[in-house]
Design a protein around this motif. Structure first.
Motif, mmCIF file in Angstrom:
data_model
loop_
_atom_site.group_PDB
_atom_site.id
_atom_site.type_symbol
_atom_site.label_atom_id
_atom_site.label_comp_id
_atom_site.label_asym_id
_atom_site.label_seq_id
_atom_site.Cartn_x
_atom_site.Cartn_y
_atom_site.Cartn_z
ATOM 1 N N MET A 174 67.510 -9.429 -59.485
ATOM 2 C CA MET A 174 66.744 -8.283 -59.008
ATOM 3 C C MET A 174 66.692 -8.213 -57.483
ATOM 4 O O MET A 174 66.841 -7.161 -56.895
ATOM 5 C CB MET A 174 65.329 -8.335 -59.585
ATOM 6 C CG MET A 174 64.527 -7.056 -59.441
ATOM 7 S SD MET A 174 63.784 -6.702 -57.834
ATOM 8 C CE MET A 174 62.603 -7.983 -57.669
ATOM 9 N N VAL A 175 66.510 -9.333 -56.828
ATOM 10 C CA VAL A 175 66.409 -9.327 -55.369
ATOM 11 C C VAL A 175 67.727 -8.878 -54.742
ATOM 12 O O VAL A 175 67.738 -8.067 -53.814
ATOM 13 C CB VAL A 175 65.995 -10.718 -54.837
ATOM 14 C CG1 VAL A 175 66.017 -10.753 -53.321
ATOM 15 C CG2 VAL A 175 64.616 -11.088 -55.348
ATOM 16 N N ASP A 176 68.841 -9.350 -55.270
ATOM 17 C CA ASP A 176 70.139 -8.993 -54.708
ATOM 18 C C ASP A 176 70.461 -7.506 -54.830
ATOM 19 O O ASP A 176 71.112 -6.939 -53.972
ATOM 20 C CB ASP A 176 71.255 -9.813 -55.359
ATOM 21 C CG ASP A 176 71.242 -11.264 -54.919
ATOM 22 O OD1 ASP A 176 70.684 -11.558 -53.846
ATOM 23 O OD2 ASP A 176 71.795 -12.106 -55.651
ATOM 24 N N PHE A 177 70.014 -6.861 -55.904
ATOM 25 C CA PHE A 177 70.298 -5.423 -55.977
ATOM 26 C C PHE A 177 69.169 -4.564 -55.430
ATOM 27 O O PHE A 177 69.386 -3.407 -55.083
ATOM 28 C CB PHE A 177 70.714 -4.964 -57.383
ATOM 29 C CG PHE A 177 69.635 -4.798 -58.392
ATOM 30 C CD1 PHE A 177 69.441 -5.736 -59.376
ATOM 31 C CD2 PHE A 177 68.832 -3.666 -58.389
ATOM 32 C CE1 PHE A 177 68.455 -5.571 -60.341
ATOM 33 C CE2 PHE A 177 67.850 -3.484 -59.335
ATOM 34 C CZ PHE A 177 67.662 -4.449 -60.309
ATOM 35 N N ALA A 178 67.968 -5.117 -55.269
ATOM 36 C CA ALA A 178 66.844 -4.302 -54.802
ATOM 37 C C ALA A 178 66.749 -4.208 -53.283
ATOM 38 O O ALA A 178 66.353 -3.178 -52.751
ATOM 39 C CB ALA A 178 65.534 -4.836 -55.359
ATOM 40 N N TRP A 179 67.096 -5.265 -52.556
ATOM 41 C CA TRP A 179 66.874 -5.218 -51.106
ATOM 42 C C TRP A 179 67.676 -4.114 -50.422
ATOM 43 O O TRP A 179 67.144 -3.479 -49.500
ATOM 44 C CB TRP A 179 67.070 -6.586 -50.444
ATOM 45 C CG TRP A 179 68.482 -7.027 -50.217
ATOM 46 C CD1 TRP A 179 69.217 -7.839 -51.018
ATOM 47 C CD2 TRP A 179 69.321 -6.674 -49.124
ATOM 48 N NE1 TRP A 179 70.466 -8.001 -50.499
ATOM 49 C CE2 TRP A 179 70.561 -7.295 -49.322
ATOM 50 C CE3 TRP A 179 69.156 -5.888 -47.988
ATOM 51 C CZ2 TRP A 179 71.624 -7.161 -48.450
ATOM 52 C CZ3 TRP A 179 70.218 -5.751 -47.113
ATOM 53 C CH2 TRP A 179 71.425 -6.387 -47.342
#
Length: 71
Positions: free
Chosen positions: A22-27
């Protein structure tokens, strides 16, 4: 109650993402919203994130990746 505004948005193509957390696609989406808003990231006073399936503290991990600590 205080008035607030949403002044920037970010979008990403909706799809199943088994290989990316999630962090890799959300930032990049959050970064896009900040750039669209045209604000200095240091002027952001709060960030909100809701997720039912991304583990512990996903919002904090995203804003940390963007260097938005201390909010």
């Amino acid at each position: 109650m205080r008035k607030v505004s949403i002044i920037g948005t970010g979008m990403m193509r909706f799809m199943k993402r088994d290989t990316v957390n999630m962090v890799d696609f959300a930032w990049p989406v959050v970064r896009s919203a900040i750039l669209e808003a045209g604000v200095d990231p240091k002027s952001i006073g709060a960030a909100y994130c809701g997720s039912a399936a991304s583990g512990s503290m996903p919002g904090q991990r995203v804003v940390k990746r963007l260097g938005l600590t201390g909010i």
